[in-house]
Scaffold this motif. Sequence first.
Motif, PDB file in Angstrom:
ATOM      1  N   MET A   1       0.880  -1.194   0.029  1.00 42.35           N
ATOM      2  CA  MET A   1       0.051  -0.040   0.151  1.00 42.35           C
ATOM      3  C   MET A   1       0.913   1.049  -0.096  1.00 42.35           C
ATOM      4  N   PRO A   2       0.666   2.129  -0.946  1.00 40.67           N
ATOM      5  CA  PRO A   2       1.490   3.294  -1.043  1.00 40.67           C
ATOM      6  C   PRO A   2       1.521   4.171   0.296  1.00 40.67           C
ATOM      7  N   ALA A   3       2.615   4.973   0.597  1.00 44.64           N
ATOM      8  CA  ALA A   3       2.499   5.765   1.765  1.00 44.64           C
ATOM      9  C   ALA A   3       1.882   6.980   1.625  1.00 44.64           C
ATOM     10  N   ALA A   4       1.088   7.517   2.672  1.00 49.33           N
ATOM     11  CA  ALA A   4       0.284   8.601   2.445  1.00 49.33           C
ATOM     12  C   ALA A   4       1.483   9.947   1.982  1.00 49.33           C
ATOM     13  N   ALA A   5       0.597  10.834   0.993  1.00 52.19           N
ATOM     14  CA  ALA A   5       1.259  12.111   0.879  1.00 52.19           C
ATOM     15  C   ALA A   5       1.525  12.818   2.004  1.00 52.19           C
ATOM     16  N   PRO A   6       2.750  13.539   2.104  1.00 51.60           N
ATOM     17  CA  PRO A   6       3.318  14.305   3.400  1.00 51.60           C
ATOM     18  C   PRO A   6       2.112  15.442   3.440  1.00 51.60           C
ATOM     19  N   LEU A   7       2.051  15.845   4.881  1.00 53.68           N
ATOM     20  CA  LEU A   7       0.835  17.069   5.222  1.00 53.68           C
ATOM     21  C   LEU A   7       1.430  18.452   4.699  1.00 53.68           C
ATOM     22  N   SER A   8       0.616  19.001   4.118  1.00 52.78           N
ATOM     23  CA  SER A   8       0.748  20.371   3.617  1.00 52.78           C
ATOM     24  C   SER A   8      -0.075  21.306   4.262  1.00 52.78           C
ATOM     25  N   LEU A   9       0.431  22.546   4.550  1.00 58.46           N
ATOM     26  CA  LEU A   9      -0.183  23.976   4.806  1.00 58.46           C
ATOM     27  C   LEU A   9      -0.541  24.407   3.835  1.00 58.46           C
ATOM     28  N   VAL A  10      -1.745  24.946   3.736  1.00 55.50           N
ATOM     29  CA  VAL A  10      -2.139  25.928   2.403  1.00 55.50           C
ATOM     30  C   VAL A  10      -3.146  27.063   2.851  1.00 55.50           C
ATOM     31  N   ALA A  11      -2.840  28.352   2.285  1.00 52.09           N
ATOM     32  CA  ALA A  11      -3.475  29.427   3.098  1.00 52.09           C
ATOM     33  C   ALA A  11      -3.848  30.402   1.714  1.00 52.09           C
ATOM     34  N   ASP A  12      -4.899  30.949   2.088  1.00 51.91           N
ATOM     35  CA  ASP A  12      -5.239  32.114   1.073  1.00 51.91           C
ATOM     36  C   ASP A  12      -5.535  33.426   1.867  1.00 51.91           C
ATOM     37  N   ILE A  13      -4.561  34.439   1.585  1.00 49.30           N
ATOM     38  CA  ILE A  13      -4.704  35.445   2.313  1.00 49.30           C
ATOM     39  C   ILE A  13      -5.288  36.585   1.465  1.00 49.30           C
ATOM     40  N   GLY A  14      -6.519  37.135   2.048  1.00 46.69           N
ATOM     41  CA  GLY A  14      -7.131  38.367   1.426  1.00 46.69           C
ATOM     42  C   GLY A  14      -7.015  39.540   1.970  1.00 46.69           C
ATOM     43  N   ALA A  15      -7.619  40.737   1.589  1.00 46.19           N
ATOM     44  CA  ALA A  15      -7.628  41.932   2.385  1.00 46.19           C
ATOM     45  C   ALA A  15      -8.069  41.922   3.708  1.00 46.19           C
ATOM     46  N   THR A  16      -9.354  41.010   3.784  1.00 43.95           N
ATOM     47  CA  THR A  16     -10.160  41.110   5.101  1.00 43.95           C
ATOM     48  C   THR A  16      -9.648  39.862   5.847  1.00 43.95           C
ATOM     49  N   ASN A  17      -9.623  38.662   5.453  1.00 42.53           N
ATOM     50  CA  ASN A  17      -9.697  37.411   5.958  1.00 42.53           C
ATOM     51  C   ASN A  17      -8.595  36.615   5.473  1.00 42.53           C
ATOM     52  N   THR A  18      -8.026  35.635   6.187  1.00 42.73           N
ATOM     53  CA  THR A  18      -6.953  34.700   5.890  1.00 42.73           C
ATOM     54  C   THR A  18      -7.496  33.160   6.078  1.00 42.73           C
ATOM     55  N   ARG A  19      -7.431  32.441   5.167  1.00 41.80           N
ATOM     56  CA  ARG A  19      -8.061  30.933   5.510  1.00 41.80           C
ATOM     57  C   ARG A  19      -6.999  29.934   5.176  1.00 41.80           C
ATOM     58  N   ILE A  20      -6.943  29.069   6.030  1.00 39.22           N
ATOM     59  CA  ILE A  20      -5.961  28.195   6.013  1.00 39.22           C
ATOM     60  C   ILE A  20      -6.282  26.602   6.184  1.00 39.22           C
ATOM     61  N   ALA A  21      -5.861  25.879   5.428  1.00 37.14           N
ATOM     62  CA  ALA A  21      -6.188  24.431   5.606  1.00 37.14           C
ATOM     63  C   ALA A  21      -5.122  23.542   5.372  1.00 37.14           C
ATOM     64  N   LEU A  22      -5.393  22.309   5.651  1.00 37.83           N
ATOM     65  CA  LEU A  22      -4.329  21.248   5.639  1.00 37.83           C
ATOM     66  C   LEU A  22      -4.540  20.330   4.198  1.00 37.83           C
ATOM     67  N   ALA A  23      -3.603  19.858   3.496  1.00 44.56           N
ATOM     68  CA  ALA A  23      -3.847  19.053   2.392  1.00 44.56           C
ATOM     69  C   ALA A  23      -2.851  17.698   2.405  1.00 44.56           C
ATOM     70  N   ARG A  24      -3.233  16.955   1.602  1.00 46.39           N
ATOM     71  CA  ARG A  24      -2.352  15.925   1.143  1.00 46.39           C
ATOM     72  C   ARG A  24      -2.236  15.585  -0.377  1.00 46.39           C
ATOM     73  N   GLY A  25      -1.302  15.610  -0.845  1.00 47.00           N
ATOM     74  CA  GLY A  25      -1.242  15.757  -2.153  1.00 47.00           C
ATOM     75  C   GLY A  25      -2.074  16.896  -2.679  1.00 47.00           C
ATOM     76  N   ARG A  26      -2.925  16.714  -3.684  1.00 43.92           N
ATOM     77  CA  ARG A  26      -3.862  17.685  -4.369  1.00 43.92           C
ATOM     78  C   ARG A  26      -5.193  18.089  -3.516  1.00 43.92           C
ATOM     79  N   SER A  27      -5.305  17.147  -2.647  1.00 39.27           N
ATOM     80  CA  SER A  27      -6.695  17.126  -2.085  1.00 39.27           C
ATOM     81  C   SER A  27      -6.699  17.747  -0.619  1.00 39.27           C
ATOM     82  N   LEU A  28      -7.551  18.760  -0.306  1.00 35.03           N
ATOM     83  CA  LEU A  28      -7.739  19.442   1.000  1.00 35.03           C
ATOM     84  C   LEU A  28      -8.332  18.429   2.055  1.00 35.03           C
ATOM     85  N   LEU A  29      -7.837  18.371   3.189  1.00 35.34           N
ATOM     86  CA  LEU A  29      -8.440  17.462   4.184  1.00 35.34           C
ATOM     87  C   LEU A  29      -9.776  18.113   4.724  1.00 35.34           C
ATOM     88  N   SER A  30     -10.755  17.091   4.930  1.00 34.03           N
ATOM     89  CA  SER A  30     -12.019  17.647   5.185  1.00 34.03           C
ATOM     90  C   SER A  30     -11.961  17.951   6.522  1.00 34.03           C
TER      91      SER A  30
END
Length: 319
Positions: A1-30
Amino acid sequence: MPAAAPLSLVADIGATNTRIALARGRSLLSGALRRYRNADHASLQDILRTFLEDTGARPAAACLALAGPVHDGVGHMTNIDWNIDLPTLKRATGVARAGLLNDLQAHGYALAALPGGALRQIRPGQPAAEGATRLVIGIGTGFNSATVYTGPGGRYATASETGHVSLPCFSAADLDMARQISGGTRHATVEDALSGPGLERLHGWLTTHAGTPHAASAPEIMAGATAGEPAARETLRLFVRILGTVAGDLALATLPFGGIYLAGAVGRAVAPHLAGYGFAEAFADKGRFADLMAAFPILVIEEDAAALTGCAAYLAETG
């Protein structure tokens, strides 16, 4: 069974709010998405540290998309006095690998990774070869675009500051409008008109020009246009006409046979109104190149988290 992709932090910084999520590969974690009000924090680094404390996450890589120019590994926010560079991002998150993107670049990288149903076609255009150039146009608090090229080395989304190019004007009324919405400066920009604040400026100019000056918010204008309110409808018609002209110019500059993708809250809001308010006519009004304009498909990105998905895709493709 292939190893899980490393955990990544992704963020979208706007003028008013910042949104941050975690992802593995191309998929955001629910369930991993957090939203932070920028005004409640002293710096972006403070928000990143707060997220890591809130979640207990230990990502291996991080990628931020921000509303402003990124050059040589340094990002400058346009509408808030925050800057960040790659070494600072690595220190704040503890990651070994990091990336900084303009928010429209992130949307460009997202195109191949968005979930089903995230794209809605407005106009089909003509069939194009796989890997054809694509153009993303973002309309929200500001305006910008990114061109996505595919070559032997993979995909690359270009950075730009399209919102700050000169606003096209064709008549005395256009010039008068440009002077008012730019605050009387000599340089009226595309973003002065094509943004949420721009919609409000256009409404202010139109009602003042008609002798009935009236201020309204962008949501009020959109609701008024839907309800048939004359000033709101005329404002939306002017906005759509300018958008058609500018989108057509960008299409000729980039030849996006793979499609033009509208993004951002305002982009999503105006997309259903394009057909009835003259977008196609303004888009195709390019003289002897008018026939070419029918070749470009036009779609809208319905996914609000597209920039986060784009950051995850960027890390997956460049790792």
